[in-house]
Write a protein that holds these residues in place. Structure first.
Motif, PDB file in Angstrom:
ATOM      1  N   VAL A  69       0.865  -1.184   0.000  1.00 39.70           N
ATOM      2  CA  VAL A  69       0.000   0.000   0.000  1.00 39.70           C
ATOM      3  C   VAL A  69       0.900   1.232   0.000  1.00 39.70           C
ATOM      4  O   VAL A  69       1.599   1.490   0.993  1.00 39.70           O
ATOM      5  CB  VAL A  69      -0.932   0.015   1.227  1.00 39.70           C
ATOM      6  N   PRO A  70       0.927   2.005  -1.080  1.00 35.65           N
ATOM      7  CA  PRO A  70       1.746   3.223  -1.097  1.00 35.65           C
ATOM      8  C   PRO A  70       1.195   4.253  -0.108  1.00 35.65           C
ATOM      9  O   PRO A  70      -0.012   4.319   0.131  1.00 35.65           O
ATOM     10  CB  PRO A  70       1.622   3.719  -2.541  1.00 35.65           C
ATOM     11  N   PHE A  71       2.098   5.030   0.475  1.00 35.97           N
ATOM     12  CA  PHE A  71       1.664   6.010   1.462  1.00 35.97           C
ATOM     13  C   PHE A  71       2.604   7.211   1.453  1.00 35.97           C
ATOM     14  O   PHE A  71       3.722   7.151   0.943  1.00 35.97           O
ATOM     15  CB  PHE A  71       1.603   5.393   2.871  1.00 35.97           C
ATOM     16  N   GLU A  72       2.114   8.285   2.051  1.00 41.52           N
ATOM     17  CA  GLU A  72       2.895   9.501   2.226  1.00 41.52           C
ATOM     18  C   GLU A  72       2.785   9.951   3.674  1.00 41.52           C
ATOM     19  O   GLU A  72       1.820   9.616   4.372  1.00 41.52           O
ATOM     20  CB  GLU A  72       2.371  10.613   1.307  1.00 41.52           C
ATOM     21  N   LEU A  73       3.785  10.718   4.113  1.00 42.42           N
ATOM     22  CA  LEU A  73       3.809  11.246   5.474  1.00 42.42           C
ATOM     23  C   LEU A  73       3.756  12.763   5.459  1.00 42.42           C
ATOM     24  O   LEU A  73       4.330  13.398   4.583  1.00 42.42           O
ATOM     25  CB  LEU A  73       5.089  10.836   6.210  1.00 42.42           C
ATOM     26  N   THR A  74       3.071  13.324   6.444  1.00 43.57           N
ATOM     27  CA  THR A  74       3.207  14.754   6.670  1.00 43.57           C
ATOM     28  C   THR A  74       4.563  15.010   7.319  1.00 43.57           C
ATOM     29  O   THR A  74       5.296  14.083   7.667  1.00 43.57           O
ATOM     30  CB  THR A  74       2.094  15.278   7.589  1.00 43.57           C
ATOM     31  N   ARG A  75       4.905  16.260   7.533  1.00 50.96           N
ATOM     32  CA  ARG A  75       6.187  16.585   8.134  1.00 50.96           C
ATOM     33  C   ARG A  75       6.374  15.936   9.497  1.00 50.96           C
ATOM     34  O   ARG A  75       7.476  15.520   9.862  1.00 50.96           O
ATOM     35  CB  ARG A  75       6.330  18.108   8.266  1.00 50.96           C
ATOM     36  N   ILE A  76       5.297  15.861  10.273  1.00 53.11           N
ATOM     37  CA  ILE A  76       5.434  15.345  11.632  1.00 53.11           C
ATOM     38  C   ILE A  76       5.047  13.881  11.766  1.00 53.11           C
ATOM     39  O   ILE A  76       5.163  13.318  12.854  1.00 53.11           O
ATOM     40  CB  ILE A  76       4.612  16.190  12.633  1.00 53.11           C
ATOM     41  N   GLY A  77       4.589  13.241  10.670  1.00 50.39           N
ATOM     42  CA  GLY A  77       4.432  11.800  10.704  1.00 50.39           C
ATOM     43  C   GLY A  77       3.041  11.233  10.566  1.00 50.39           C
ATOM     44  O   GLY A  77       2.866  10.011  10.637  1.00 50.39           O
ATOM     45  N   ALA A  78       2.017  12.057  10.365  1.00 50.42           N
ATOM     46  CA  ALA A  78       0.709  11.503  10.046  1.00 50.42           C
ATOM     47  C   ALA A  78       0.798  10.826   8.681  1.00 50.42           C
ATOM     48  O   ALA A  78       1.517  11.293   7.789  1.00 50.42           O
ATOM     49  CB  ALA A  78      -0.354  12.589  10.049  1.00 50.42           C
ATOM     50  N   MET A  79       0.061   9.714   8.506  1.00 46.25           N
ATOM     51  CA  MET A  79       0.241   8.868   7.335  1.00 46.25           C
ATOM     52  C   MET A  79      -1.035   8.806   6.496  1.00 46.25           C
ATOM     53  O   MET A  79      -2.133   8.684   7.036  1.00 46.25           O
ATOM     54  CB  MET A  79       0.614   7.438   7.770  1.00 46.25           C
TER      55      MET A  79
END
Length: 386
Positions: free
Chosen positions: A44-54
């Motif tokens: 499952v591809p994913f991205e993170l915000t700067r502080i780590g929310a996914m």
């Protein structure tokens, strides 16, 4: 929609691994890495915000109106607020929880460079020393302190260990699995929800079923302090289902097995159409479920809406006794949540107008209206789905 078998062993394995990763709000990097690696394993591809929310993405037949399912990774915890002359540590809570549940807890203190073990104790902890005063001292965070498991005989020696005001304190979960299916532990809120969401993702991936629309599994890291889903949503998401815990207590309508659909929390009602869609799925697929409202409760939906997101929100709960204390749930409840989420991910879009943030009245849904008479017949408007 296809009913998909949920892997119970996977839920238990994930849950106990998650429980054993300390993640009080503000100290969540380790669990973000763990869940990220698991999403990679599940492809499952994913991205993170700067502080780590996914934000993960499971592609569907069409791109929009996107859906999201969210669970939070962070838990309750504490922080060092004082280093005392008696070598003990004063603490303040992270998140909202009672100090009565902190008494006696084993903890880990995270300094800038290493960690130490310790125990949270009331100021008057020994009956042999204080007699009945141990029962009459007030229950408050000011009456608690951490006894450090390190050799130190003065405040300066505690400081020499590298311990500082502002160090994070993680509370041991003490998880226990019973053959009857009950799971006892701290921090089931919301690691049981995370395990349910991962199990649903795994089931969808292994079955290979194509979703009707893109679905985004979201993992937030600041829910316990009030702003979990405020920064991970983007304008393409039109509806969001939150996975969190229900409340087992007198006056509540939840039960310790099955799923609870939250109708309202302390912030207000959840979306009419999305909530009733989930209830309809439960009825059609024989998922044990209850409806409930929560007076002293908020979840990721509140932070998302308060941040200005124009989305439909709903709350799906695994059952939980003694929330924010030493909690208990049942494996059947976590499985039921995972099953409901797999079905929701597969469900057809009911309100196609939601693909556009702004539009005309055409396609806008209706709620059940007050009955009115037309040519002598009683007419009632139907419900619609989202």
């Amino acid at each position: 929609m296809k009913e998909i078998r949920i892997d119970r062993e996977y839920i238990l394995d994930m849950l106990f691994k998650l429980l054993n990763i300390p993640s009080p709000s503000g100290y969540t990097d380790q669990i973000v890495h763990f869940v990220g690696h698991e999403l990679e394993r599940l492809q499952v591809p994913f991205e993170l915000t700067r502080i780590g929310a996914m934000r993960g993405t499971i592609k569907g037949k069409v791109h929009s109106p996107d859906r999201a399912v969210v669970a939070h990774l962070d838990t309750l915890g504490a922080m060092v607020r004082a280093i005392k002359d008696n070598t003990r540590l004063g603490i303040s809570p992270i998140g909202s929880w009672s100090p009565r549940f902190a008494e006696g807890a084993r903890v880990t203190i995270f300094t800038d460079t290493r960690s130490y073990r310790g125990t949270i104790l009331p100021l008057k902890a020994s009956g042999h020393a204080y007699g009945d005063e141990i029962d009459t001292q007030p229950v408050s965070w000011e009456n608690l302190e951490i006894r450090i498991d390190a050799i130190c005989d003065s405040k300066q020696e505690v400081c020499n260990l590298g311990i500082n005001v502002g160090d994070f304190v993680a509370i041991d979960p003490m998880p226990e699995w019973s053959p009857s299916g009950y799971i006892n532990s701290r921090h089931l809120d919301n690691k049981a929800g995370v395990a349910a969401l991962l199990a649903a993702i795994k089931a969808i991936g292994e079955t290979g079923v194509e979703l009707p629309v893109d679905c985004h599994p979201l993992f937030t890291i600041h829910e316990e302090i009030g702003y979990g889903a405020s920064s991970i949503l983007f304008k393409d998401i039109s509806s969001m289902v939150v996975i969190d815990n229900s409340i087992i207590a007198p006056g509540q309508n939840s039960s310790e097995r099955g799923v609870t659909i939250g109708m309202k929390d302390s912030v207000g009602p959840f979306d009419y159409h999305l909530t009733r869609k989930l209830i309809k799925i439960c009825k059609e697929h024989d998922i044990v479920h209850h409806r409930d409202t929560f007076k002293y409760y908020r979840c990721d939906a509140a932070s998302a809406v308060e941040a200005g997101n124009d989305i439909r929100t709903a709350l799906v709960c695994f059952e939980l006794d003694a929330s924010h204390g030493y909690e208990r749930t049942h494996i059947e409840s976590i499985e039921a949540v995972a099953k409901l989420i797999t079905l929701y991910m597969q469900s057809p879009v009911g309100i196609h107008r939601d693909a556009q943030p702004l539009g005309s009245l055409e396609g806008f849904p209706r709620q059940v209206e007050k009955p009115f008479r037309k040519e002598g017949n009683l007419v009632q408007m139907p419900e619609e789905e989202t």
